[in-house]
Design a protein around this motif. Structure first.
Motif, PDB file in Angstrom:
ATOM      1  N   ARG A  42       0.814  -1.216   0.000  1.00  0.00           N
ATOM      2  CA  ARG A  42       0.000   0.000   0.000  1.00  0.00           C
ATOM      3  C   ARG A  42       0.851   1.271   0.000  1.00  0.00           C
ATOM      4  N   ALA A  43       1.871   1.337   0.855  1.00  0.00           N
ATOM      5  CA  ALA A  43       2.680   2.552   0.951  1.00  0.00           C
ATOM      6  C   ALA A  43       3.355   2.870  -0.376  1.00  0.00           C
ATOM      7  N   ALA A  44       3.783   1.844  -1.094  1.00  0.00           N
ATOM      8  CA  ALA A  44       4.386   2.068  -2.409  1.00  0.00           C
ATOM      9  C   ALA A  44       3.348   2.591  -3.395  1.00  0.00           C
ATOM     10  N   ALA A  45       2.147   2.039  -3.363  1.00  0.00           N
ATOM     11  CA  ALA A  45       1.093   2.500  -4.270  1.00  0.00           C
ATOM     12  C   ALA A  45       0.780   3.977  -4.047  1.00  0.00           C
ATOM     13  N   ARG A 211      30.997   7.465   3.955  1.00  0.00           N
ATOM     14  CA  ARG A 211      30.059   7.606   5.067  1.00  0.00           C
ATOM     15  C   ARG A 211      28.868   6.717   4.744  1.00  0.00           C
ATOM     16  N   VAL A 212      28.568   5.754   5.605  1.00  0.00           N
ATOM     17  CA  VAL A 212      27.558   4.737   5.334  1.00  0.00           C
ATOM     18  C   VAL A 212      26.375   4.929   6.278  1.00  0.00           C
ATOM     19  N   LEU A 213      25.190   5.008   5.717  1.00  0.00           N
ATOM     20  CA  LEU A 213      23.949   4.978   6.482  1.00  0.00           C
ATOM     21  C   LEU A 213      23.312   3.607   6.276  1.00  0.00           C
ATOM     22  N   VAL A 214      22.887   2.981   7.353  1.00  0.00           N
ATOM     23  CA  VAL A 214      22.257   1.663   7.290  1.00  0.00           C
ATOM     24  C   VAL A 214      20.765   1.843   7.535  1.00  0.00           C
ATOM     25  N   THR A 215      19.954   1.469   6.547  1.00  0.00           N
ATOM     26  CA  THR A 215      18.505   1.573   6.682  1.00  0.00           C
ATOM     27  C   THR A 215      17.915   0.210   7.018  1.00  0.00           C
ATOM     28  N   ALA A 216      16.787   0.237   7.682  1.00  0.00           N
ATOM     29  CA  ALA A 216      16.121  -1.007   8.084  1.00  0.00           C
ATOM     30  C   ALA A 216      14.662  -0.705   8.356  1.00  0.00           C
ATOM     31  N   ALA A 238      11.646   5.833  12.448  1.00  0.00           N
ATOM     32  CA  ALA A 238      10.928   6.920  11.764  1.00  0.00           C
ATOM     33  C   ALA A 238      11.091   6.900  10.255  1.00  0.00           C
ATOM     34  N   LEU A 239      11.321   5.724   9.681  1.00  0.00           N
ATOM     35  CA  LEU A 239      11.473   5.635   8.232  1.00  0.00           C
ATOM     36  C   LEU A 239      10.211   5.054   7.605  1.00  0.00           C
ATOM     37  N   ASP A 240       9.189   5.897   7.416  1.00  0.00           N
ATOM     38  CA  ASP A 240       8.075   5.433   6.608  1.00  0.00           C
ATOM     39  C   ASP A 240       8.540   5.384   5.153  1.00  0.00           C
ATOM     40  N   LEU A 244      11.950   6.953   3.570  1.00  0.00           N
ATOM     41  CA  LEU A 244      12.990   6.087   3.019  1.00  0.00           C
ATOM     42  C   LEU A 244      13.309   6.493   1.585  1.00  0.00           C
ATOM     43  N   ALA A 245      12.293   6.809   0.794  1.00  0.00           N
ATOM     44  CA  ALA A 245      12.533   7.256  -0.585  1.00  0.00           C
ATOM     45  C   ALA A 245      13.410   8.496  -0.600  1.00  0.00           C
TER      46      ALA A 245
END
Length: 348
Positions: A42-45, A211-216, A238-240, A244-245
């Motif tokens: 849904r969030a992608a749509a 510089r590396v950011l790790v997302t999850a 806090a990465l909806d 994240l995009a």
């Protein structure tokens, strides 16, 4: 007669993003486009240009953790669809999925014109039964379906993935400096490196001066913190999906398995180092029309098995990717991003 269209894609976020160019084809010739999405998509749509409304249904014949099929659930879905007063529906599926269960529901809801790709004989359930060759890139497969349903791609559309803009401002989250993103997780275990291997890769990237950011995701916070260790910045809170995009949009390169954020990176135009386990074919599922390097043994014994858990001891297709290969791929794509034409189009 104006056309009110339902576009259905009932699986994951990456799958939904890959039908983005097809959605734009529908939107160019329709009064409205409603997307029927599963809870994982849904969030992608909601980020796709051309979408007017999103409704959600957790399909027992599609979801990875399928709910019970009930008459009440189907009755509610039929009522929602009837309320939309649709003229057309296009059912998007992966090559191993059948569109016919949903086509039956749409017929019961009174939808007059339904199209889908179907290997199985559909009887009266489909007005357009489209078929495509094997090993067709997923986004192009979807576009071929909309064209077969008399919704051709609009003139000037480049067929790339895209998201709605503007995206959220993430400066406070990521700072002003240059960075790359490493995303270790994937919903399917066979498609991701082990946590230990991912942590070593992040350290190698940091040692190379990045510089590396790790997302999850929400359920992967501990994984993100473990992989980041003391040499990278974890971004696991806090990465909806829209945030994240935005984080991926500002990255120089994204290093990621075959999972939703790989396609989200492609949708914002950021180059991708794709850590690709061959349980599904890269020709169908590699990041679409974006600078990329695909790493991983594509001839491994798990190839084309669609396995959720790796069937080969030691998970060699991904675990044997060297730190040198990852660091070199990031360097190559960084150079491309710095000296080549921009890939960050996006659409409002």
């Amino acid at each position: 007669m104006s056309r009110r269209v339902l576009a259905a894609r009932l699986d994951s976020a990456g799958d939904v993003l890959l039908m983005g160019p097809a959605i734009r084809s529908l939107a160019a010739a329709a009064e409205s486009v409603t997307v029927l999405a599963g809870p994982r998509g849904r969030a992608a749509a909601e980020l796709l240009p051309g979408v007017d409304e999103v409704i959600e249904y957790n399909a027992p014949w599609v979801d990875l953790e399928p709910p019970e099929l009930t008459a009440g659930g189907i009755d509610n879905l039929i009522k929602q669809i009837q309320d939309l007063r649709l003229t057309h529906a296009v059912i998007f599926t992966s090559f191993h999925q059948s569109p016919l269960p949903l086509a039956l529901v749409l017929r019961m809801a009174g939808v007059g014109h339904i199209g889908a790709i179907s290997v199985d004989y559909p009887g009266s359930l489909l007005d357009v039964r489209h078929q495509v060759p094997d090993d067709f890139p997923e986004a192009e497969r979807a576009l071929s379906l909309t064209a077969a349903c008399d919704f051709p791609a609009p003139a000037g559309d480049d067929g790339e993935l895209a998201v709605r803009r503007p995206l959220p401002d993430v400066t406070e989250l990521v700072g002003n400096g240059d960075y790359i993103v490493f995303h270790p997780g994937a919903a399917v275990p066979a498609r991701r490196m082990t946590a230990e291997r991912s942590r070593r890769a992040v350290r190698a990237l940091a040692d190379a001066g990045h510089r590396v950011l790790v997302t999850a995701g929400e359920s992967e916070r501990e994984l993100g913190r473990f992989v980041a260790d003391d040499c990278a910045q974890p971004l696991s809170a806090a990465l909806d999906f829209a945030t994240l995009a935005a984080v991926l949009d500002r990255a120089r390169v994204v290093v990621v398995p075959n999972t939703g954020p790989a396609h989200l990176a492609a949708a914002v135009g950021t180059p991708v180092v794709s850590l690709f386990a061959p349980v599904v074919p890269a020709v169908r599922w590699a990041p679409h029309r974006v600078p990329k390097v695909v790493l991983g043994d594509q001839q491994a014994g798990c190839a084309n098995t669609r396995a959720r858990e790796c069937p080969i001891p030691g998970h060699p297709c991904l675990e044997n990717i060297s730190d040198t290969d990852i660091v070199s791929a990031v360097a190559d794509l960084s150079h491309s991003a710095a000296h080549g034409p921009t890939q960050r189009g996006g659409r409002p």
